[in-house]
Design a protein around this motif. Structure first.
Motif, PDB file in Angstrom:
ATOM      1  N   VAL A 161      -2.655   0.963  -4.319  1.00  0.00           N
ATOM      2  CA  VAL A 161      -2.959  -0.691  -3.404  1.00  0.00           C
ATOM      3  C   VAL A 161      -2.162  -1.567  -4.846  1.00  0.00           C
ATOM      4  O   VAL A 161      -3.307  -1.703  -5.695  1.00  0.00           O
ATOM      5  CB  VAL A 161      -4.674  -0.777  -2.527  1.00  0.00           C
ATOM      6  CG1 VAL A 161      -4.176  -2.624  -2.955  1.00  0.00           C
ATOM      7  CG2 VAL A 161      -4.771  -0.077  -1.852  1.00  0.00           C
ATOM      8  N   GLN A 167      -7.386  11.200  -1.547  1.00  0.00           N
ATOM      9  CA  GLN A 167      -7.910  11.279  -1.072  1.00  0.00           C
ATOM     10  C   GLN A 167      -8.069  12.509  -0.813  1.00  0.00           C
ATOM     11  O   GLN A 167      -9.831  13.049  -0.836  1.00  0.00           O
ATOM     12  CB  GLN A 167      -7.644  10.316   0.544  1.00  0.00           C
ATOM     13  CG  GLN A 167      -8.876   9.782   1.503  1.00  0.00           C
ATOM     14  CD  GLN A 167      -9.777   9.512   0.507  1.00  0.00           C
ATOM     15  OE1 GLN A 167      -9.497   8.156   0.270  1.00  0.00           O
ATOM     16  NE2 GLN A 167     -11.138   9.890   0.100  1.00  0.00           N
ATOM     17  N   ARG A 190       1.052  -0.943  -0.221  1.00  0.00           N
ATOM     18  CA  ARG A 190      -0.348   0.147  -0.013  1.00  0.00           C
ATOM     19  C   ARG A 190       0.756   1.633  -0.102  1.00  0.00           C
ATOM     20  O   ARG A 190       1.724   0.844   1.036  1.00  0.00           O
ATOM     21  CB  ARG A 190      -0.994   0.285   0.852  1.00  0.00           C
ATOM     22  CG  ARG A 190      -1.743  -1.165   0.842  1.00  0.00           C
ATOM     23  CD  ARG A 190      -2.469  -1.134   2.041  1.00  0.00           C
ATOM     24  NE  ARG A 190      -3.676  -1.715   2.431  1.00  0.00           N
ATOM     25  CZ  ARG A 190      -4.738  -2.311   2.203  1.00  0.00           C
ATOM     26  NH1 ARG A 190      -5.348  -1.260   1.266  1.00  0.00           N
ATOM     27  NH2 ARG A 190      -5.410  -3.398   2.533  1.00  0.00           N
ATOM     28  N   ARG A 228      -1.849  -5.115  -6.613  1.00  0.00           N
ATOM     29  CA  ARG A 228      -2.291  -6.448  -6.180  1.00  0.00           C
ATOM     30  C   ARG A 228      -2.032  -7.251  -6.705  1.00  0.00           C
ATOM     31  O   ARG A 228      -0.970  -6.962  -8.401  1.00  0.00           O
ATOM     32  CB  ARG A 228      -3.733  -6.348  -5.835  1.00  0.00           C
ATOM     33  CG  ARG A 228      -4.758  -5.149  -5.101  1.00  0.00           C
ATOM     34  CD  ARG A 228      -5.623  -5.125  -5.087  1.00  0.00           C
ATOM     35  NE  ARG A 228      -6.758  -4.020  -4.779  1.00  0.00           N
ATOM     36  CZ  ARG A 228      -7.458  -4.581  -3.429  1.00  0.00           C
ATOM     37  NH1 ARG A 228      -7.454  -6.229  -3.361  1.00  0.00           N
ATOM     38  NH2 ARG A 228      -7.840  -3.599  -2.458  1.00  0.00           N
ATOM     39  N   LYS A 235     -10.284   9.004  -8.533  1.00  0.00           N
ATOM     40  CA  LYS A 235     -10.533   7.081  -7.970  1.00  0.00           C
ATOM     41  C   LYS A 235      -9.844   6.155  -8.431  1.00  0.00           C
ATOM     42  O   LYS A 235      -9.559   5.497  -7.674  1.00  0.00           O
ATOM     43  CB  LYS A 235     -11.877   7.185  -7.921  1.00  0.00           C
ATOM     44  CG  LYS A 235     -12.908   7.435  -7.130  1.00  0.00           C
ATOM     45  CD  LYS A 235     -14.531   7.512  -6.420  1.00  0.00           C
ATOM     46  CE  LYS A 235     -15.234   8.308  -6.012  1.00  0.00           C
ATOM     47  NZ  LYS A 235     -16.846   7.681  -5.882  1.00  0.00           N
ATOM     48  N   THR A 236      -9.608   6.245  -9.650  1.00  0.00           N
ATOM     49  CA  THR A 236      -9.256   5.414 -10.477  1.00  0.00           C
ATOM     50  C   THR A 236      -7.354   5.829  -9.803  1.00  0.00           C
ATOM     51  O   THR A 236      -6.481   4.730  -9.706  1.00  0.00           O
ATOM     52  CB  THR A 236      -9.065   5.632 -11.623  1.00  0.00           C
ATOM     53  OG1 THR A 236     -10.097   5.569 -12.547  1.00  0.00           O
ATOM     54  CG2 THR A 236      -7.547   4.083 -12.819  1.00  0.00           C
ATOM     55  N   GLU A 237      -7.229   6.739  -9.844  1.00  0.00           N
ATOM     56  CA  GLU A 237      -5.680   6.984  -9.101  1.00  0.00           C
ATOM     57  C   GLU A 237      -5.686   6.957  -8.007  1.00  0.00           C
ATOM     58  O   GLU A 237      -4.624   5.600  -7.143  1.00  0.00           O
ATOM     59  CB  GLU A 237      -4.743   8.415  -8.968  1.00  0.00           C
ATOM     60  CG  GLU A 237      -3.900   8.708  -9.210  1.00  0.00           C
ATOM     61  CD  GLU A 237      -2.876   9.021 -10.385  1.00  0.00           C
ATOM     62  OE1 GLU A 237      -2.065   8.577  -9.709  1.00  0.00           O
ATOM     63  OE2 GLU A 237      -3.531   7.966 -11.414  1.00  0.00           O
ATOM     64  N   LEU A 238      -6.665   6.920  -7.041  1.00  0.00           N
ATOM     65  CA  LEU A 238      -6.166   6.247  -5.580  1.00  0.00           C
ATOM     66  C   LEU A 238      -6.290   5.438  -6.014  1.00  0.00           C
ATOM     67  O   LEU A 238      -5.541   4.005  -4.885  1.00  0.00           O
ATOM     68  CB  LEU A 238      -8.206   6.301  -4.915  1.00  0.00           C
ATOM     69  CG  LEU A 238      -7.474   5.808  -3.490  1.00  0.00           C
ATOM     70  CD1 LEU A 238      -6.663   6.920  -2.201  1.00  0.00           C
ATOM     71  CD2 LEU A 238      -9.160   6.663  -2.705  1.00  0.00           C
ATOM     72  N   SER A 239      -7.048   4.224  -6.619  1.00  0.00           N
ATOM     73  CA  SER A 239      -6.600   2.380  -6.830  1.00  0.00           C
ATOM     74  C   SER A 239      -5.195   2.246  -6.989  1.00  0.00           C
ATOM     75  O   SER A 239      -4.958   0.661  -6.851  1.00  0.00           O
ATOM     76  CB  SER A 239      -7.858   1.938  -6.903  1.00  0.00           C
ATOM     77  OG  SER A 239      -7.740   2.228  -8.702  1.00  0.00           O
ATOM     78  N   LYS A 240      -4.457   2.462  -7.867  1.00  0.00           N
ATOM     79  CA  LYS A 240      -3.243   2.019  -8.052  1.00  0.00           C
ATOM     80  C   LYS A 240      -2.514   2.546  -6.196  1.00  0.00           C
ATOM     81  O   LYS A 240      -1.523   1.856  -7.316  1.00  0.00           O
ATOM     82  CB  LYS A 240      -2.583   3.796  -8.940  1.00  0.00           C
ATOM     83  CG  LYS A 240      -3.375   3.385  -9.603  1.00  0.00           C
ATOM     84  CD  LYS A 240      -3.055   4.176 -11.498  1.00  0.00           C
ATOM     85  CE  LYS A 240      -3.572   4.144 -12.411  1.00  0.00           C
ATOM     86  NZ  LYS A 240      -3.423   5.335 -13.141  1.00  0.00           N
TER      87      LYS A 240
END
Length: 377
Positions: free
Chosen positions: A192, A133, A126, A194, A185-190
């Motif tokens: 994390v 955010q 992470r 996986r 939001k896509t940037e935020l998912s990056k």
């Protein structure tokens, strides 16, 4: 008393004389024995030289004077002979990828460790995304306001109050904020990281608290599907091996054997070790893992009418290779031309027909034209 004193020296003189005579006799006998031994050695040497000369001149004399040597025999065989190239290969995966950061930030968590097996979608790391955010929160507030304004403007427009431009501006602002919010939001998912598929973490290249930038390598990840075996083959086999050739593969660590095929042949020779790459298809096997060692046996030669003998029975001299065959109780030296060798069997190209009886145990004690006695086992 005087008589006694005179008698004792006389006894001593007599004893000394006898001792001298005995020593002279022993020395004489030793000398005579040495002389006879020398004569015996000379005679033995002369006998050996005469026997050697007669054996060369008269083969029958050689047969009669050779002691019969106890041997066992083996049979030359005629039939199918196969030769294989044996090389060591390594299990690899086509899903061998380097996972990199897609956003900048400081590493908050690294649950993945080297050698760890993970499932698709499992979190590997992470990245701090506090600024992203905050952007989302701000856009969400703007989005709420834009929605409210658009809904009011839409009601007015339906009542034919206001202009079309005002309606379209409200709609465009709302949709623009929706797109911006989705992008952030896509940037935020990056933030994390996986696992892209199920596999194993080979290396972890980041540490907790480290600052990363987009494109920075974080993990080396190997999938457990789409496995294959890669091996280096000597350039002397160029043109011998082809795509589709059968391959016997063994995995020593799990004591398992399979049969598969060559799936690809390298087109370039490595100048450092003069080899080319061979890729072998590997079906899914539960215990086989990436980087596991395997042994490949690739057939490169076969002869259905080959004459073969045990490899250890072939001897060599200045003239060439030979074996001993048994003919009527006599060991005969038979010169041969050897071909390929595999699995302790050697193909004989010339010199044998395939029905000969070979000297097996005792083959190093016999010579040409030696009498032999075959042991009954």
């Amino acid at each position: 008393m005087k008589a006694t004193y005179i008698f004792l020296p006389l006894i001593a003189l007599a004893f000394l004389a006898v001792s001298c005579a005995t020593e002279e006799g022993v020395d004489a006998k030793k000398a005579e024995l040495e002389k006879l031994k020398n004569e015996s050695n000379d005679i033995t040497n002369q006998i050996s030289e005469l026997e050697a000369e007669l054996m060369k001149l008269d083969p029958e004399f050689a047969k009669a004077n050779h002691k019969s040597i106890l041997i066992t025999t083996a049979q030359a065989k005629k039939g199918r002979f196969e030769h294989y190239v044996e090389v060591t290969g390594s299990v690899l995966s086509k899903k061998n990828v380097s996972i990199s950061a897609e956003t900048s930030g400081r590493i908050l968590e690294v649950p993945a460790i080297e050698g760890m097996r993970v499932e698709k979608g499992q979190v590997l790391a992470r990245i701090d995304a506090e600024s992203v955010q905050r952007s989302i929160d701000e856009l969400q507030n703007n989005m709420d306001l834009a929605n409210t304004l658009f809904e009011k403007q839409e009601r007015l427009w339906k009542q034919q109050i206001g202009t079309e431009v005002q309606y379209l501006e409200a709609k465009n602002r709302k949709e623009g904020l929706e797109r911006s919010l989705a992008s952030v939001k896509t940037e935020l998912s990056k933030a994390v990281i996986r696992a892209p598929f199920s596999g194993t973490i080979e290396t972890v290249q980041v540490r907790l608290g480290e600052l990363v930038q987009p494109g920075a390598a974080m993990f080396q990840f190997v999938g457990e599907s789409d496995l294959f075996i890669e091996a280096d083959i000597s350039e002397s086999y160029v043109g011998v091996l082809a795509k589709g050739d059968s391959v016997d593969v063994s995995f020593p660590s799990i004591d398992q054997d399979i049969q598969t095929k060559v799936s690809a042949i390298g087109a370039i020779i490595n100048p450092n070790n003069r080899t080319f790459k061979v890729e072998v298809y590997l079906p899914k096997i539960p215990l086989v893992k990436p980087n596991m060692i395997s042994v490949l046996k690739i057939q490169d030669y076969e002869n259905n009418e080959a004459v073969t003998v045990p490899s250890y029975l072939i001897l060599s001299d200045n003239r060439g290779d030979y074996v001993f065959v048994v003919v009527d109780g006599i060991a005969k030296k038979k010169y041969v031309e050897r071909g390929k060798t595999f699995d302790e069997q050697t193909e004989i190209l010339k010199g044998l027909e395939g029905n000969e009886v070979l000297v097996d145990k005792g083959f190093r004690e016999v010579g040409d034209n030696f009498n032999v006695n075959i042991a009954q086992l």
